[in-house]
Design a protein around this motif. Structure first.
Motif, PDB file in Angstrom:
ATOM      1  N   HIS A 167      -4.826  -6.789  -7.130  1.00 49.01           N
ATOM      2  CA  HIS A 167      -5.486  -6.441  -7.700  1.00 49.01           C
ATOM      3  C   HIS A 167      -6.710  -5.748  -6.374  1.00 49.01           C
ATOM      4  CE1 HIS A 167      -4.947  -9.252 -11.281  1.00 49.01           C
ATOM      5  NE2 HIS A 167      -4.651  -7.639 -11.946  1.00 49.01           N
ATOM      6  N   ALA A 168      -7.360  -6.250  -5.332  1.00 50.11           N
ATOM      7  CA  ALA A 168      -8.025  -6.138  -4.460  1.00 50.11           C
ATOM      8  C   ALA A 168      -7.190  -4.392  -3.754  1.00 50.11           C
ATOM      9  CB  ALA A 168      -8.415  -7.032  -3.561  1.00 50.11           C
ATOM     10  N   ILE A 169      -5.744  -5.289  -3.567  1.00 53.47           N
ATOM     11  CA  ILE A 169      -5.449  -3.789  -3.028  1.00 53.47           C
ATOM     12  C   ILE A 169      -5.110  -2.389  -3.499  1.00 53.47           C
ATOM     13  CG2 ILE A 169      -3.226  -3.451  -1.603  1.00 53.47           C
ATOM     14  CD1 ILE A 169      -2.585  -6.867  -0.919  1.00 53.47           C
ATOM     15  N   THR A 170      -4.739  -3.010  -4.970  1.00 48.42           N
ATOM     16  CA  THR A 170      -4.290  -2.008  -5.690  1.00 48.42           C
ATOM     17  C   THR A 170      -6.114  -1.138  -5.536  1.00 48.42           C
ATOM     18  OG1 THR A 170      -2.868  -3.129  -6.672  1.00 48.42           O
ATOM     19  CG2 THR A 170      -3.785  -1.417  -8.022  1.00 48.42           C
ATOM     20  N   ALA A 171      -6.531  -1.557  -6.006  1.00 51.59           N
ATOM     21  CA  ALA A 171      -7.835  -1.380  -5.822  1.00 51.59           C
ATOM     22  C   ALA A 171      -8.048   0.257  -4.905  1.00 51.59           C
ATOM     23  CB  ALA A 171      -9.026  -1.746  -5.705  1.00 51.59           C
ATOM     24  N   LEU A 172      -8.195  -0.725  -3.459  1.00 49.15           N
ATOM     25  CA  LEU A 172      -7.924   0.294  -2.532  1.00 49.15           C
ATOM     26  C   LEU A 172      -7.084   1.235  -1.943  1.00 49.15           C
ATOM     27  CD1 LEU A 172      -8.508  -3.270  -0.559  1.00 49.15           C
ATOM     28  CD2 LEU A 172     -10.563  -1.145  -0.334  1.00 49.15           C
TER      29      LEU A 172
ATOM     30  N   ALA B 208       0.626  -1.301   0.044  1.00 48.99           N
ATOM     31  CA  ALA B 208      -0.140   0.264  -0.177  1.00 48.99           C
ATOM     32  C   ALA B 208       0.890   1.057  -0.263  1.00 48.99           C
ATOM     33  CB  ALA B 208      -0.741   0.266   0.866  1.00 48.99           C
ATOM     34  N   GLU B 209       2.166   1.363   0.793  1.00 45.11           N
ATOM     35  CA  GLU B 209       3.420   2.418   1.088  1.00 45.11           C
ATOM     36  C   GLU B 209       3.497   2.182  -0.124  1.00 45.11           C
ATOM     37  OE1 GLU B 209       6.842   3.947   2.974  1.00 45.11           O
ATOM     38  OE2 GLU B 209       5.521   1.920   4.248  1.00 45.11           O
ATOM     39  N   LEU B 210       3.871   1.479  -1.245  1.00 41.63           N
ATOM     40  CA  LEU B 210       4.546   1.248  -2.714  1.00 41.63           C
ATOM     41  C   LEU B 210       2.736   2.195  -3.134  1.00 41.63           C
ATOM     42  CD1 LEU B 210       6.475   0.233  -4.805  1.00 41.63           C
ATOM     43  CD2 LEU B 210       5.200  -1.222  -5.263  1.00 41.63           C
ATOM     44  N   LEU B 211       1.778   1.680  -3.204  1.00 42.00           N
ATOM     45  CA  LEU B 211       0.875   2.277  -4.325  1.00 42.00           C
ATOM     46  C   LEU B 211       1.035   3.502  -3.835  1.00 42.00           C
ATOM     47  CD1 LEU B 211      -1.247  -0.636  -4.716  1.00 42.00           C
ATOM     48  CD2 LEU B 211       0.055  -0.008  -5.939  1.00 42.00           C
ATOM     49  N   ALA B 212       1.125   4.190  -3.090  1.00 39.71           N
ATOM     50  CA  ALA B 212       0.428   6.010  -2.962  1.00 39.71           C
ATOM     51  C   ALA B 212       1.798   6.240  -3.117  1.00 39.71           C
ATOM     52  CB  ALA B 212       0.929   5.289  -1.003  1.00 39.71           C
ATOM     53  N   THR B 213       2.962   5.750  -3.476  1.00 40.60           N
ATOM     54  CA  THR B 213       4.027   6.936  -3.525  1.00 40.60           C
ATOM     55  C   THR B 213       4.215   6.832  -5.016  1.00 40.60           C
ATOM     56  OG1 THR B 213       5.896   5.234  -3.508  1.00 40.60           O
ATOM     57  CG2 THR B 213       5.446   6.455  -1.283  1.00 40.60           C
ATOM     58  N   LYS B 214       4.063   5.950  -5.833  1.00 44.60           N
ATOM     59  CA  LYS B 214       4.181   5.630  -6.490  1.00 44.60           C
ATOM     60  C   LYS B 214       2.588   7.011  -7.453  1.00 44.60           C
ATOM     61  CE  LYS B 214       1.847   2.276 -10.357  1.00 44.60           C
ATOM     62  NZ  LYS B 214       0.291   2.444 -10.512  1.00 44.60           N
TER      63      LYS B 214
ATOM     64  N   GLU C 166      -5.458  10.671   2.834  1.00 45.07           N
ATOM     65  CA  GLU C 166      -3.983  10.976   2.969  1.00 45.07           C
ATOM     66  C   GLU C 166      -3.757   9.401   3.054  1.00 45.07           C
ATOM     67  OE1 GLU C 166      -1.709  13.341   2.719  1.00 45.07           O
ATOM     68  OE2 GLU C 166      -3.460  14.715   2.720  1.00 45.07           O
ATOM     69  N   PRO C 167      -2.495   8.859   2.362  1.00 46.07           N
ATOM     70  CA  PRO C 167      -2.168   7.472   1.982  1.00 46.07           C
ATOM     71  C   PRO C 167      -1.983   6.581   3.235  1.00 46.07           C
ATOM     72  CG  PRO C 167      -0.747   9.187   0.879  1.00 46.07           C
ATOM     73  CD  PRO C 167      -1.358   9.706   1.525  1.00 46.07           C
ATOM     74  N   HIS C 168      -2.502   7.368   4.496  1.00 47.19           N
ATOM     75  CA  HIS C 168      -2.439   6.446   5.361  1.00 47.19           C
ATOM     76  C   HIS C 168      -3.615   5.843   5.618  1.00 47.19           C
ATOM     77  CE1 HIS C 168      -3.624  10.563   7.096  1.00 47.19           C
ATOM     78  NE2 HIS C 168      -4.517   9.590   8.042  1.00 47.19           N
ATOM     79  N   TYR C 169      -4.376   6.621   4.955  1.00 49.43           N
ATOM     80  CA  TYR C 169      -6.044   6.178   5.298  1.00 49.43           C
ATOM     81  C   TYR C 169      -6.638   4.194   4.199  1.00 49.43           C
ATOM     82  CZ  TYR C 169     -11.229   5.739   3.286  1.00 49.43           C
ATOM     83  OH  TYR C 169     -12.291   5.427   3.418  1.00 49.43           O
ATOM     84  N   HIS C 170      -5.461   4.540   3.569  1.00 47.87           N
ATOM     85  CA  HIS C 170      -5.556   3.731   2.372  1.00 47.87           C
ATOM     86  C   HIS C 170      -4.756   2.052   2.883  1.00 47.87           C
ATOM     87  CE1 HIS C 170      -6.083   6.885  -0.676  1.00 47.87           C
ATOM     88  NE2 HIS C 170      -6.836   5.718  -0.922  1.00 47.87           N
ATOM     89  N   GLN C 171      -3.553   2.997   4.112  1.00 48.61           N
ATOM     90  CA  GLN C 171      -3.251   1.281   5.217  1.00 48.61           C
ATOM     91  C   GLN C 171      -3.982   0.794   5.900  1.00 48.61           C
ATOM     92  OE1 GLN C 171       0.425   3.295   5.562  1.00 48.61           O
ATOM     93  NE2 GLN C 171       1.366   2.366   4.572  1.00 48.61           N
ATOM     94  N   ARG C 172      -4.619   2.021   6.285  1.00 52.94           N
ATOM     95  CA  ARG C 172      -5.882   1.384   6.791  1.00 52.94           C
ATOM     96  C   ARG C 172      -6.997   0.436   6.596  1.00 52.94           C
ATOM     97  NH1 ARG C 172     -10.569   1.248   9.200  1.00 52.94           N
ATOM     98  NH2 ARG C 172     -11.730   2.256  10.321  1.00 52.94           N
ATOM     99  N   ILE C 173      -7.581   0.639   5.810  1.00 51.84           N
ATOM    100  CA  ILE C 173      -8.353   0.117   4.708  1.00 51.84           C
ATOM    101  C   ILE C 173      -7.732  -1.385   4.307  1.00 51.84           C
ATOM    102  CG2 ILE C 173     -10.004   0.074   2.608  1.00 51.84           C
ATOM    103  CD1 ILE C 173     -11.042   2.156   4.556  1.00 51.84           C
ATOM    104  N   VAL C 174      -6.636  -1.186   3.754  1.00 58.76           N
ATOM    105  CA  VAL C 174      -5.312  -2.682   3.131  1.00 58.76           C
ATOM    106  C   VAL C 174      -5.975  -2.985   4.829  1.00 58.76           C
ATOM    107  CG1 VAL C 174      -3.948  -3.135   2.838  1.00 58.76           C
ATOM    108  CG2 VAL C 174      -4.466  -1.691   1.547  1.00 58.76           C
ATOM    109  N   ALA C 175      -5.538  -2.522   5.885  1.00 62.67           N
ATOM    110  CA  ALA C 175      -5.162  -3.680   7.156  1.00 62.67           C
ATOM    111  C   ALA C 175      -6.878  -4.586   6.863  1.00 62.67           C
ATOM    112  CB  ALA C 175      -5.363  -2.653   8.263  1.00 62.67           C
ATOM    113  N   VAL C 176      -7.915  -3.896   6.956  1.00 58.87           N
ATOM    114  CA  VAL C 176     -10.047  -4.150   7.173  1.00 58.87           C
ATOM    115  C   VAL C 176      -9.381  -5.564   6.154  1.00 58.87           C
ATOM    116  CG1 VAL C 176     -11.901  -3.705   7.570  1.00 58.87           C
ATOM    117  CG2 VAL C 176     -10.374  -2.342   7.951  1.00 58.87           C
ATOM    118  N   PHE C 177      -9.093  -5.222   5.132  1.00 58.82           N
ATOM    119  CA  PHE C 177      -9.332  -6.139   3.717  1.00 58.82           C
ATOM    120  C   PHE C 177      -8.299  -7.627   4.519  1.00 58.82           C
ATOM    121  CE2 PHE C 177      -7.357  -7.907  -0.112  1.00 58.82           C
ATOM    122  CZ  PHE C 177      -8.195  -8.539  -0.578  1.00 58.82           C
ATOM    123  N   ILE C 178      -7.082  -7.240   4.421  1.00 52.45           N
ATOM    124  CA  ILE C 178      -6.612  -8.047   5.001  1.00 52.45           C
ATOM    125  C   ILE C 178      -6.399  -8.978   6.407  1.00 52.45           C
ATOM    126  CG2 ILE C 178      -3.896  -8.738   5.995  1.00 52.45           C
ATOM    127  CD1 ILE C 178      -4.190  -8.448   3.424  1.00 52.45           C
TER     128      ILE C 178
END
Length: 187
Positions: A156-161, A97-103, A169-181
């Motif tokens: 694909h799911a993490i990329t979409a999330l 998720a951090e990689l996707l945020a920096t990308k 901010e990107p930390h929001y996405h990390q929280r959502i990814v944590a819920v998904f995992i």
């Protein structure tokens, strides 16, 4: 007869590493169109060194993206060796998720249609897919991760999330990814 690629001298390898790290930092703050001098000053090398290793801006952007992908892929076995499967998967997904945020700052360049970027989607899947599959397999083997998902689906799911959402901010996405995992845990 195939020639083996020449090995880089240690100082040349250090220069490339310094340029990639500097470019990653500069791209994150100033964008991919930042002056080359800003990158070389941060790397502590001359502009000629930059262009010797990366003749086109697209070569540097591609190398930065590939280095990020490699770092996430290489983290899989290390995390697996140090943590239980579900925790290793969670930590790996956070890095992804951090990689996707920096990308995100590189997205316009990557989707510009430039020939240098054509192979990146395949590289992305080829490097990250096996790393993620191994993490999922370890979790399935110990019964902690459900067995009805495959690596491509999770990638694909993490990329979409992690798609940009205005106001978050990107930390929001990390929280959502944590819920998904957490949803991948076997109940």
């Amino acid at each position: 007869m195939t020639e083996e690629p020449r090995r880089r001298r240690a100082d040349a390898r250090r220069n490339v590493d310094a340029l990639l790290e500097a470019a990653r930092t500069v791209f994150a703050t100033s964008g991919v169109d930042a002056p080359a001098k800003e990158i070389t000053d941060l790397a502590g090398v001359g502009v000629g060194t930059l262009y010797r290793h990366f003749p086109q801006r697209s070569d540097l952007v591609k190398a930065v993206v590939e280095a990020g992908i490699d770092a996430v892929a290489d983290a899989g076995p290390q995390l697996s060796a140090a943590h239980p499967p579900v925790e290793a998967l969670h930590l790996w997904a956070q890095r992804f998720a951090e990689l996707l945020a920096t990308k995100r700052g590189l997205a316009s360049a990557l989707h510009s249609g430039g020939a240098a970027f054509a192979g990146l989607p395949g590289y992305f899947v080829a490097r990250l897919g096996p790393a993620l599959a191994a993490l999922l397999d370890a979790g399935r083997a110990d019964g902690s991760i459900r067995d009805d998902v495959v690596a491509d689906e999770v990638l694909h799911a993490i990329t979409a999330l992690c798609r940009p959402i205005p106001g978050h901010e990107p930390h929001y996405h990390q929280r959502i990814v944590a819920v998904f995992i957490d949803g991948l845990r076997r109940t």
